[in-house]
Design an enzyme around this catalytic site. Structure first.
Site, PDB file in Angstrom:
ATOM      1  N   LYS A 230       0.829  -1.216   0.000  1.00  0.00           N
ATOM      2  CA  LYS A 230       0.000   0.000   0.000  1.00  0.00           C
ATOM      3  C   LYS A 230       0.860   1.261   0.000  1.00  0.00           C
ATOM      4  O   LYS A 230       2.030   1.240   0.364  1.00  0.00           O
ATOM      5  CB  LYS A 230      -0.999  -0.054   1.159  1.00  0.00           C
ATOM      6  CG  LYS A 230      -2.083  -1.086   0.857  1.00  0.00           C
ATOM      7  CD  LYS A 230      -3.183  -1.172   1.864  1.00  0.00           C
ATOM      8  CE  LYS A 230      -4.188  -2.239   1.374  1.00  0.00           C
ATOM      9  NZ  LYS A 230      -5.167  -2.600   2.398  1.00  0.00           N
ATOM     10  N   ARG A 266      -2.592 -10.281   5.052  1.00  0.00           N
ATOM     11  CA  ARG A 266      -2.951 -10.464   3.640  1.00  0.00           C
ATOM     12  C   ARG A 266      -1.826  -9.879   2.800  1.00  0.00           C
ATOM     13  O   ARG A 266      -1.473  -8.711   2.977  1.00  0.00           O
ATOM     14  CB  ARG A 266      -4.267  -9.725   3.399  1.00  0.00           C
ATOM     15  CG  ARG A 266      -4.848  -9.805   2.016  1.00  0.00           C
ATOM     16  CD  ARG A 266      -6.163  -9.026   1.965  1.00  0.00           C
ATOM     17  NE  ARG A 266      -6.724  -9.040   0.636  1.00  0.00           N
ATOM     18  CZ  ARG A 266      -6.337  -8.240  -0.347  1.00  0.00           C
ATOM     19  NH1 ARG A 266      -5.423  -7.339  -0.137  1.00  0.00           N
ATOM     20  NH2 ARG A 266      -6.897  -8.338  -1.542  1.00  0.00           N
TER      21      ARG A 266
HETATM   22  N1  PMM Z   1      -7.004  -4.454   0.814  1.00  0.00           N
HETATM   23  C1  PMM Z   1      -7.298  -4.515  -0.501  1.00  0.00           C
HETATM   24  C2  PMM Z   1      -8.278  -5.400  -0.979  1.00  0.00           C
HETATM   25  N2  PMM Z   1      -8.948  -6.213  -0.127  1.00  0.00           N
HETATM   26  N3  PMM Z   1      -9.340  -6.990   2.052  1.00  0.00           N
HETATM   27  C3  PMM Z   1      -9.084  -6.930   3.357  1.00  0.00           C
HETATM   28  N4  PMM Z   1      -9.768  -7.728   4.210  1.00  0.00           N
HETATM   29  N5  PMM Z   1      -8.143  -6.092   3.877  1.00  0.00           N
HETATM   30  C4  PMM Z   1      -7.417  -5.238   3.085  1.00  0.00           C
HETATM   31  O1  PMM Z   1      -6.596  -4.473   3.611  1.00  0.00           O
HETATM   32  C5  PMM Z   1      -7.673  -5.267   1.684  1.00  0.00           C
HETATM   33  C6  PMM Z   1      -8.659  -6.173   1.197  1.00  0.00           C
HETATM   34  C7  PMM Z   1      -6.567  -3.631  -1.467  1.00  0.00           C
HETATM   35  O2  PMM Z   1      -5.408  -4.234  -1.935  1.00  0.00           O
HETATM   36  P1  PMM Z   1      -5.297  -5.038  -3.354  1.00  0.00           P
HETATM   37  O3  PMM Z   1      -5.994  -4.184  -4.398  1.00  0.00           O
HETATM   38  O4  PMM Z   1      -3.867  -5.182  -3.634  1.00  0.00           O
HETATM   39  O5  PMM Z   1      -5.948  -6.372  -3.213  1.00  0.00           O
END
Ligand code: PMM
Length: 287
Positions: A230, A266
């Site tokens: 991020k 994650r």
């Molecule tokens: N961040 C993203 C997408 N999904 N889900 C959860 N539970 N927590 C997060 O911090 C989160 C998520 C954004 O990141 P990406 O686009 O790289 O998947």
């Protein structure tokens, strides 16, 4: 058939989802990310269904404990995806990975996609809107066998920061949302909370939340943290970075969170984060 092992036992993960999965006094689990999107902020690739399946299998081979499959990007300038299109992206990937014995989470704010994903074999519904985007989400989850990841995002699909006292506000709002989800029929033993790093929060508010991670853990539910790649992590580097160049910073946060044995992190890659979790466990063992 590929079988994913729990980090604490040799039981097949998913066979006893409410047992091994929800235990909090266990090493932090790694949720590997598979975005089947053309516009994810973090890896700059458009994964075809075949690529996504291969990548999920590879992440598990590298140590991921479960795989989060998403078909809609939440980056600030992303185009919203129609639920039918989103389902067409994620369902074949979920079917293939779940069919191979891999524990799957579906990253969606749409109840129809969540329902179809659970039918296709997903064990977790990961809702970044915490139920705010779709008023059918909680009843779909309550009527399924899925675990529910309730993420904090005060203003779904707006990234404008609105917090003043971010730690207490996130903790209070997560608690209220959790109570409402339980009242809506979601089993508290199947609930996981996520403070929503980067979702309507400034960089300093993200750091502040991580500094006070224990406040979120003290709510009494398993907690998932998503910091991987991020934008706020760019502050850890002396030179400009692309998202995929921020894994060292992300993994160092994983180590700090794993020291507290948060439920899961994650992440877009596995080796760095697995090593960070292993380091935290080695230190814990001697503490
Ligand atoms: N961040 C993203 C997408 N999904 N889900 C959860 N539970 N927590 C997060 O911090 C989160 C998520 C954004 O990141 P990406 O686009 O790289 O998947």
């Amino acid at each position: 058939m590929s079988i994913v092992k729990s980090t604490t036992s040799t039981a097949t993960v998913g066979a006893d989802r409410s047992g091994s999965w929800m235990m909090t006094a266990a090493p932090t689990r790694l949720m590997g990310i598979v975005n089947v999107t053309p516009d994810s902020f973090a890896d700059n690739v458009h994964r075809s269904v075949t690529d996504a399946i291969d990548w999920g299998v590879e992440l598990v081979g590298q140590g991921a404990d479960l795989i989060d499959v998403g078909g809609e990007s939440t980056r600030p300038d992303a185009t919203r995806v129609d639920p039918e299109d989103e389902a067409a992206r994620v369902l074949p990937v979920i079917e293939a990975l779940a069919g191979a014995g891999i524990t799957i989470s579906v990253d969606t704010v749409h109840s129809s996609v969540a329902a179809a994903a659970v039918r296709a074999g997903a064990h977790f519904v990961n809702d970044v809107s915490g139920g705010l985007a779709d008023d059918q989400m909680w009843s779909v989850v309550a009527n399924s066998s899925a675990h529910y990841i309730l993420q904090h995002w005060r203003t779904p699909f707006s990234h404008r920061p609105t917090h003043e006292a971010v730690v207490s506000e996130v903790a209070d709002e997560l608690w209220e949302r959790a109570q409402s989800a339980i009242e809506a029929g979601i089993d508290p033993d199947r609930l996981i909370l996520d403070p929503g790093i980067g979702f309507g929060k400034t960089a300093s508010q993200n750091w502040e939340l991580i500094a006070h991670a224990q406040v979120v853990s003290d709510l009494g539910f398993p907690v998932l943290w998503g910091v991987s790649r991020k934008r706020f992590l760019a502050q850890a580097y002396a030179h400009p970075t692309q998202p995929w160049q921020r894994d060292a910073a992300g993994a160092s946060i994983t180590g700090l969170l794993a020291r507290q044995r948060v439920w899961a992190v994650r992440a877009h890659t596995a080796p760095e984060h697995k090593a960070a979790i292993a380091v935290a466990e080695l230190i814990r063992a001697e503490a």
